[in-house]
Design a protein around this motif. Structure first.
Motif, PDB file in Angstrom:
ATOM      1  N   ASN A   5       0.824  -1.210   0.000  1.00 37.65           N
ATOM      2  CA  ASN A   5       0.000   0.000   0.000  1.00 37.65           C
ATOM      3  C   ASN A   5       0.857   1.258   0.000  1.00 37.65           C
ATOM      4  N   CYS A   6       1.954   1.218   0.718  1.00 36.34           N
ATOM      5  CA  CYS A   6       2.867   2.366   0.747  1.00 36.34           C
ATOM      6  C   CYS A   6       3.448   2.618  -0.642  1.00 36.34           C
ATOM      7  N   TRP A   7       3.897   1.543  -1.319  1.00 39.38           N
ATOM      8  CA  TRP A   7       4.482   1.712  -2.654  1.00 39.38           C
ATOM      9  C   TRP A   7       3.449   2.220  -3.654  1.00 39.38           C
ATOM     10  N   GLU A  40       3.787   5.705  -5.612  1.00 39.83           N
ATOM     11  CA  GLU A  40       3.687   5.771  -7.069  1.00 39.83           C
ATOM     12  C   GLU A  40       2.705   6.856  -7.483  1.00 39.83           C
ATOM     13  N   GLN A  41       1.584   6.940  -6.769  1.00 41.88           N
ATOM     14  CA  GLN A  41       0.607   8.002  -7.053  1.00 41.88           C
ATOM     15  C   GLN A  41       1.238   9.374  -6.823  1.00 41.88           C
ATOM     16  N   GLN A  57       2.198  12.756  -9.371  1.00 43.67           N
ATOM     17  CA  GLN A  57       1.956  14.176  -9.122  1.00 43.67           C
ATOM     18  C   GLN A  57       3.193  14.999  -9.492  1.00 43.67           C
ATOM     19  N   ILE A  58       4.354  14.479  -9.191  1.00 47.00           N
ATOM     20  CA  ILE A  58       5.604  15.180  -9.527  1.00 47.00           C
ATOM     21  C   ILE A  58       5.755  15.233 -11.045  1.00 47.00           C
ATOM     22  N   LYS A  59       5.414  14.157 -11.745  1.00 44.03           N
ATOM     23  CA  LYS A  59       5.516  14.126 -13.210  1.00 44.03           C
ATOM     24  C   LYS A  59       4.638  15.207 -13.835  1.00 44.03           C
TER      25      LYS A  59
END
Length: 114
Positions: free
Chosen positions: A97-99, A103-104, A108-110
């Motif tokens: 769940n953390c990974w 990833e989400q 956001q950074i992308k």
């Protein structure tokens, strides 16, 4: 430039580490081999270090997480208890769940880079 977010998770009980990625790998190796010494060899870890980690895990948990039997007709062995298996499954679910969350957040950074 590509940005990545990294993280390491561990579960503490009080001020002591119960499990983290390394301890989970050790527990899974014990499950696979049925032996602390074989698990240590698989992970290229000294038997002493593996024993100290298992001892710390057992002392930190509310119930025994690893159980050992000594010698006998079929030799001794080490098993991960039912409680230990629950801890492994819980840790892995939290870690997954953390990974997924990270990833989400990376997505956001992308968006900011475009």
């Amino acid at each position: 430039m590509e940005y990545k977010i990294k993280s390491r998770i561990w579960i503490e009980a009080g001020d002591n580490v119960l499990v983290g990625e390394g301890r989970i790998r050790l527990l899974k190796a014990i499950e696979e081999t049925g032996s602390l010494s074989k698990a240590a060899k698989t992970l290229k870890m000294s038997y002493r270090k593996a024993w100290l980690l298992v001892d710390a895990i057992n002392k930190t948990g509310e119930q025994p997480i690893v159980s050992s039997s000594i010698g006998g007709k079929n030799g001794g062995g080490t098993i991960v208890t039912g409680y230990g298996k629950e801890i492994i499954a819980t840790f892995e679910k939290i870690n997954q769940n953390c990974w997924k969350f990270l990833e989400q957040q990376s997505n956001q950074i992308k968006v900011l880079q475009e």
